[in-house]
Structure formats: C-alpha cells, structure tokens
Write a protein that holds these residues in place. Structure first.
Motif, PDB file in Angstrom:
ATOM      1  N   PHE A   1      -3.380  -6.847  -6.454  1.00  0.00           N
ATOM      2  CA  PHE A   1      -3.437  -7.052  -7.899  1.00  0.00           C
ATOM      3  C   PHE A   1      -4.384  -6.042  -8.545  1.00  0.00           C
ATOM      4  O   PHE A   1      -4.120  -5.534  -9.640  1.00  0.00           O
ATOM      5  N   HIS A   2      -5.491  -5.760  -7.880  1.00  0.00           N
ATOM      6  CA  HIS A   2      -6.433  -4.782  -8.413  1.00  0.00           C
ATOM      7  C   HIS A   2      -5.765  -3.418  -8.579  1.00  0.00           C
ATOM      8  O   HIS A   2      -5.953  -2.722  -9.587  1.00  0.00           O
ATOM      9  N   PHE A   3      -4.981  -3.035  -7.559  1.00  0.00           N
ATOM     10  CA  PHE A   3      -4.324  -1.732  -7.633  1.00  0.00           C
ATOM     11  C   PHE A   3      -3.245  -1.708  -8.702  1.00  0.00           C
ATOM     12  O   PHE A   3      -3.075  -0.693  -9.386  1.00  0.00           O
ATOM     13  N   LEU A   4      -2.511  -2.794  -8.856  1.00  0.00           N
ATOM     14  CA  LEU A   4      -1.497  -2.842  -9.909  1.00  0.00           C
ATOM     15  C   LEU A   4      -2.131  -2.660 -11.284  1.00  0.00           C
ATOM     16  O   LEU A   4      -1.662  -1.872 -12.111  1.00  0.00           O
ATOM     17  N   ILE A   5      -3.217  -3.388 -11.524  1.00  0.00           N
ATOM     18  CA  ILE A   5      -3.907  -3.289 -12.818  1.00  0.00           C
ATOM     19  C   ILE A   5      -4.404  -1.868 -13.038  1.00  0.00           C
ATOM     20  O   ILE A   5      -4.229  -1.280 -14.113  1.00  0.00           O
ATOM     21  N   SER A   6      -5.011  -1.300 -11.992  1.00  0.00           N
ATOM     22  CA  SER A   6      -5.567   0.049 -12.101  1.00  0.00           C
ATOM     23  C   SER A   6      -4.482   1.088 -12.371  1.00  0.00           C
ATOM     24  O   SER A   6      -4.622   1.952 -13.241  1.00  0.00           O
ATOM     25  N   LEU A   7      -3.367   0.990 -11.643  1.00  0.00           N
ATOM     26  CA  LEU A   7      -2.308   1.996 -11.784  1.00  0.00           C
ATOM     27  C   LEU A   7      -1.559   1.845 -13.106  1.00  0.00           C
ATOM     28  O   LEU A   7      -1.187   2.844 -13.729  1.00  0.00           O
ATOM     29  N   TYR A   8      -1.330   0.602 -13.552  1.00  0.00           N
ATOM     30  CA  TYR A   8      -0.727   0.426 -14.866  1.00  0.00           C
ATOM     31  C   TYR A   8      -1.669   0.961 -15.952  1.00  0.00           C
ATOM     32  O   TYR A   8      -1.215   1.501 -16.970  1.00  0.00           O
TER      33      TYR A   8
ATOM     34  N   CYS B   1       8.054   2.301  -8.188  1.00  0.00           N
ATOM     35  CA  CYS B   1       7.189   1.956  -7.055  1.00  0.00           C
ATOM     36  C   CYS B   1       6.280   0.781  -7.384  1.00  0.00           C
ATOM     37  O   CYS B   1       6.018  -0.071  -6.523  1.00  0.00           O
ATOM     38  N   LEU B   2       5.791   0.718  -8.620  1.00  0.00           N
ATOM     39  CA  LEU B   2       4.909  -0.381  -8.992  1.00  0.00           C
ATOM     40  C   LEU B   2       5.649  -1.717  -8.963  1.00  0.00           C
ATOM     41  O   LEU B   2       5.065  -2.747  -8.599  1.00  0.00           O
ATOM     42  N   LYS B   3       6.928  -1.728  -9.329  1.00  0.00           N
ATOM     43  CA  LYS B   3       7.702  -2.963  -9.219  1.00  0.00           C
ATOM     44  C   LYS B   3       7.864  -3.360  -7.747  1.00  0.00           C
ATOM     45  O   LYS B   3       7.854  -4.552  -7.412  1.00  0.00           O
ATOM     46  N   LYS B   4       7.980  -2.369  -6.871  1.00  0.00           N
ATOM     47  CA  LYS B   4       8.084  -2.662  -5.440  1.00  0.00           C
ATOM     48  C   LYS B   4       6.758  -3.188  -4.900  1.00  0.00           C
ATOM     49  O   LYS B   4       6.733  -4.004  -3.974  1.00  0.00           O
ATOM     50  N   VAL B   5       5.657  -2.710  -5.459  1.00  0.00           N
ATOM     51  CA  VAL B   5       4.348  -3.278  -5.097  1.00  0.00           C
ATOM     52  C   VAL B   5       4.334  -4.761  -5.436  1.00  0.00           C
ATOM     53  O   VAL B   5       3.935  -5.608  -4.628  1.00  0.00           O
ATOM     54  N   GLU B   6       4.768  -5.096  -6.634  1.00  0.00           N
ATOM     55  CA  GLU B   6       4.754  -6.488  -7.085  1.00  0.00           C
ATOM     56  C   GLU B   6       5.591  -7.376  -6.169  1.00  0.00           C
ATOM     57  O   GLU B   6       5.209  -8.509  -5.861  1.00  0.00           O
ATOM     58  N   ASN B   7       6.733  -6.873  -5.728  1.00  0.00           N
ATOM     59  CA  ASN B   7       7.619  -7.665  -4.875  1.00  0.00           C
ATOM     60  C   ASN B   7       7.031  -7.934  -3.497  1.00  0.00           C
ATOM     61  O   ASN B   7       7.518  -8.817  -2.777  1.00  0.00           O
TER      62      ASN B   7
ATOM     63  N   THR C   1       0.829  -1.201   0.000  1.00  0.00           N
ATOM     64  CA  THR C   1       0.000   0.000   0.000  1.00  0.00           C
ATOM     65  C   THR C   1       0.863   1.250   0.000  1.00  0.00           C
ATOM     66  O   THR C   1       0.527   2.258  -0.639  1.00  0.00           O
ATOM     67  N   THR C   2       1.967   1.202   0.736  1.00  0.00           N
ATOM     68  CA  THR C   2       2.894   2.337   0.760  1.00  0.00           C
ATOM     69  C   THR C   2       3.329   2.690  -0.659  1.00  0.00           C
ATOM     70  O   THR C   2       3.243   3.852  -1.091  1.00  0.00           O
ATOM     71  N   PHE C   3       3.779   1.686  -1.391  1.00  0.00           N
ATOM     72  CA  PHE C   3       4.334   1.956  -2.718  1.00  0.00           C
ATOM     73  C   PHE C   3       3.243   2.189  -3.764  1.00  0.00           C
ATOM     74  O   PHE C   3       3.466   2.924  -4.731  1.00  0.00           O
ATOM     75  N   SER C   4       2.053   1.593  -3.585  1.00  0.00           N
ATOM     76  CA  SER C   4       0.969   1.886  -4.534  1.00  0.00           C
ATOM     77  C   SER C   4       0.500   3.332  -4.356  1.00  0.00           C
ATOM     78  O   SER C   4       0.174   4.011  -5.336  1.00  0.00           O
TER      79      SER C   4
END
Length: 550
Positions: free
Chosen positions: A328-335, A312-318, A291-294
């Motif tokens: 996963f929802h936030f990654l999709i949304s932010l990408y 930051c998005l790569k750090k979310v994934e890690n 959540t911090t990095f998203s």
C-alpha cells in the motif's frame, strides 16, 4: 460477497483431494486446485460430507474493492505471544530490560516456548527493535538446558549484533564461532552485513569464500550481492552474476528476477526490462508478485511510459493481501509520483479501512506523495491527523514538511513548525537539525548553522549521519569570504566528531578551500541518501523485500 479458502481440515479416511470454496449469498461450490494460491485467515467454517465423511472448510471474508483480495487481519484474535511482544515493545527504561520482563512473565505462571520467543524476535525485528530482539536471544542463550540455539538462530544473532553494536563486533562474533558451525546461513548473514554497510571489498572476498565452500548453490547469496551492485549502480556486475547463475545451474528466484528487472530499468532500457519480464513469465517456478509490477511501474514513470505504468499499478493492487502494508505504501507513493491525486486518496482511504492502526511509515508515505504533487495544505492536514493517532513521535514525518518549506524558501515557517514539533514532545533527529542548518546557510548565518550541525552530530538517528558535503562546502566558502577563520576551525572539529575524517570517499568530496569545486558523484549519492523525502525510490521495493526475506 466473495469468500476465499483459508484452511482445509482433511477427513480421517485419508482423502487428500484439493478443494476450493466459493460462497455467495445463495450458493456454495467446490472445485479443485485452491492450494495453488496462498491460504487466507480462518474466519468462518462450513461443514460438508464427502463420501459420508465430515469435511470442514474454513473461509475468510475478502474485500472485492478493486480486486485487492484482502483480509480483515486487524480484527483477528491475537495469539499469546503478541501480548508478550507488546510488553517488550513498551520497555524503554534502562533499569527494566527485556530479561526482567521475560522473567516476570514466567514467574506469573507462563512457560515460554522457543517458538514463541522466536516469533517475538521476528516481530521485534520487523519494527526495528533490534536491541530488544538481541536481548531475547541473550535470555535464551543463558538457558542452554531449555533452548537449543541452531545455526538459523546464530545467523539472526549475527545480524542483530551488527545492527546494535556495529560490523566489527559482528565480525568478532563470526570469527569466534567454530568452523563446523559456520554453514551457508551464517556466511549469508555476514555477507548481508557487509552489503548493508556498502563494504564492497569484504563482500566480494566473502562471496568468493562462499563459492569455494560450495554454499553458492542457491540464489540467496547472489541476490545479496546484486543488491550491493544495485546500490553502487554497477549494472554490469548484476548482468555478470545472472550469467554466472545460469552457467552454474543456479535457479533464479523471484528476488533475482526483480533485481535484474529493476537494474535494466535503471539503465533506461524499457526493451531489456520487458525481455526480463518475458523470461519470468516463461519460468514455471516464478509467479510475478506486487514488487515485480511496482518496480516496472516505477521504471515506466521514470522513462515517460505513463499508460504502461498505470497498467502495472493495477496489477500491484490485484496482488496485495491484507497483511502487507508495504505494498500500500508503494501504491500511494507511485500514484503520487504520477500526479494521480484521486488514486492516492482512494488507496489511502482503502488502506485505513483495512487496518485499524496505520504506522508512522504509512503517514510518511502519504505526506510525501502529497508534497510531490505540491499539495502542501493537504499534507499539513494529514500531518495534523497523524499527531492525533501516533503512538510515538517520529521526526522523519515532520522532516518532510520542513524539507518542503526549505525548498521553497519559507524560513519563518521552518522555525515556527520546528517549535511546534518541540511543543508536542518531538525529539529532532540529525536530519531535522540539518534542515535548520541549511536554512541558516542560505541566509549566511554561519554560527547558527554550525550550532545546528553540532546538535545533529549528537542527535539520535536511524543510521550513521554525515553532513551533506554541499553544506560543508558552502560554510567554508562563506567563512573565507567573511574572513571567519574560527568558523572554519569549528567545521573540521565537527567533521572529526561525526567520524567523517576517517572516511576517504567522503573527505575526497569536501573542498578544503572555499574556491575549490565540489566533485560530483559522492556528494550526489550522499545528498540523495540524506534527502528529506521518502525512501520509495526505484530500487527500494526490491531491496526491502529481500531484506525482509533474510
């Protein structure tokens, strides 16, 4: 394949050293300190002897794709309570309540423990089945000889009462509790109810009482108040609460930092946001989470720092684990916000490979991301896929496409798509009807628009619905231009039926004459809250995680 530690069974001789297990195709090794990281699901076990004593270390298989550290949670054997949860989730007949199902389970020979029932309640709340969750507590409360309801249970009941019956009923429940029973959990629950209802005065008064009672010694109540000020965009109050916490030696937790960080970003200050993050890094009690990095990625995108956002998005994934769909929802949304179509599909495909069931919110997120990139044909394909796998119809999924058609003036497509929703058994919600009404307004079809808004008032919706002030203003203006006094009367009847007339803030934004200007502020915030897009804005992730923790 990389294997991470899951469960450690210590030998009987009292050996309490920490171990971690690294398994590859040809080697197994032990090293210290694995308990610093959260345990994973037990999947396999390997036996050793340490000091001639048997030692069993269980491991779980982890996908090494993009270093997600994810586990195949979907294929694990479901516990007993999960079967009961599924039975309760299927209850939609008013004549067959939760109590009836629980009685049937026990009559069949299954003795229900409090732990199982509380676990079922947790799962019901997770999927927003609040009525059923409250009925489980009612069932337990009627069996006082078996179940001891503690203050944590009471706090959850208060929260459920507010969600099912409204804030006033929750207040009645609170005031009827003995004073000796009202601890920090119950005060915190009522505070969260007020904040969720945006009741600033009551929330602030209760926070003062929490301070006076000595219950403000931990971060939780401060975090809840900071979420209120986030929603109100009162960033000065957030800074004041952080200062107060430091002065009173109240340790900031991960939620405090994430809210503070997001607040700085929303003020447009990358420098302040990065200063907060630096403070987090020096706090030994804090481990920045996804959540911090998203949140930082969202702010960087908002402020035009594209490369930093991608980092930051790569750090979310890690930092994602296999059991956390929300990340996963936030990654999709932010990408999607970044316009990275390939990354959107990569995460989407990985998400579908890790979970056997994708919830409606997952499809909403994917469709919304594609729409933001103007990939409407791709979004329609995902919608068609959703129709084949959905377990229940969710109008908000279709509303995303309807909103796109409305924005692009595609009236014919709006109504053909709406008819298709009805054909597959869809039940329109208030927002569905307002989208149709807005198209009628744009084409000066006022009677049809009012008919749609009347349907919106009576439709089921996840939250209290008020029509957009801009739509009401447009109807009044067109009605006056056409000399249509009857339609103006219907407008005010509709506002009364929706409960709008008693809301001073809302009504102050409604022009009573067609030539009166529509004020800015309330209308904008209401318009945003009633938007046809997804919910993943700059602050949603932080607020969502705090709500989940409560």
């Amino acid at each position: 394949m990389l294997l991470h530690p899951a469960t450690l069974n210590l030998p009987p001789n009292g050996l309490h050293k920490e171990f971690s297990l690294f398994c590859s195709a040809n080697s197994v090794s032990l090293s210290s300190g694995f308990l610093k990281n959260p345990p994973f699901l037990v999947r396999k076990s390997v036996s050793f002897r340490v000091n001639e004593q048997p030692l069993l270390i269980a491991c779980s298989s982890i996908s090494d794709v993009y270093n997600y550290g994810t586990v195949d949670y979907e294929n694990r054997r479901m516990p007993t309570w999960h079967g009961i949860f599924k039975k309760l989730s299927a209850v939609d007949n008013e004549n067959i309540g939760v109590g009836t199902v629980l009685n049937q389970v026990e009559n069949a020979g299954k003795y229900l423990s409090k732990w199982e029932l509380c676990r079922i309640v947790k799962e019901l709340r997770k999927f927003k089945r609040y009525i059923s969750a409250l009925e489980v507590y009612d069932w337990m409360s009627n069996r006082e000889e078996r179940f001891r309801i503690n203050t944590s249970d009471t706090a959850i009941q208060l929260d459920l009462i507010a969600k099912v019956h409204g804030i006033s009923r929750a207040e009645e429940f609170f005031f009827h509790l003995p004073d000796g029973l009202k601890d920090k959990r119950i005060y915190g629950s009522l505070l969260n109810v007020y904040v969720r209802g945006n009741m600033q005065e009551k929330a602030e008064a209760l926070m003062d009482k929490i301070r006076n009672q000595g219950y403000a010694s931990q971060a939780l109540s401060y975090n809840v108040m900071m979420t209120l000020y986030m929603k109100l965009k009162d960033h000065g109050q957030i800074e004041s609460l952080v200062t107060e916490m430091k002065e009173n030696n109240v340790a900031l937790d991960i939620y405090s930092y994430n809210i503070w960080l997001s607040s700085c970003g929303l003020q447009g200050s990358v420098e302040k946001m990065e200063q907060v993050f630096s403070t987090m890094e020096t706090d030994s009690s804090i481990n920045p989470n996804w959540t911090t990095f998203s949140s930082m990625a969202s702010m960087y995108l908002r402020l035009g720092h594209f490369e930093k956002a991608m980092e930051c998005l790569k750090k979310v994934e890690n930092r994602l684990t296999g059991q956390d769909r929300t990340g996963f929802h936030f990654l999709i949304s932010l990408y999607g916000t970044a316009g990275k179509k390939d990354e959107v599909y990569r995460v989407w495909n990985l998400y579908k490979s890790l979970f056997t069931v994708i919830p409606n919110l997952g499809y909403r997120t994917m469709i919304s991301a594609l729409i933001r990139m103007d990939e409407i044909e791709e979004a329609e394909k995902v919608y068609d896929e959703w129709l084949t796998v959905k377990t229940m119809f969710e109008p908000r999924v279709g509303n995303l496409l309807l909103g796109f058609y409305l924005k692009n003036g595609q009236s014919q497509k709006i109504f053909s798509f709406f008819n298709r929703m009805l054909e597959v058994g869809g039940k329109p919600n208030a927002m569905t009807w307002e989208i149709l009404a807005e198209d009628h307004i744009q084409n000066r079809r006022i009677p049809e628009a009012l008919s749609c808004l009347q349907n919106a008032v009576t439709a089921e919706s996840p939250r209290k619905w008020f029509p957009k002030p801009m739509n009401i203003a447009a109807i009044i203006k067109i009605s006056e231009q056409d000399g249509d006094t009857a339609s103006k009367e219907v407008v005010f009847e509709l506002l009364e039926k929706a409960g709008c007339l008693g809301d001073t803030a809302y009504m102050s934004d409604i022009p009573l004459r067609g030539d009166a200007p529509v004020s800015v502020g309330v209308s904008e915030s209401i318009s945003r809250s009633s938007s046809y897009g997804d919910e993943h804005d700059e602050s949603y992730g932080v607020l969502h995680q705090l709500e989940e923790s409560l």
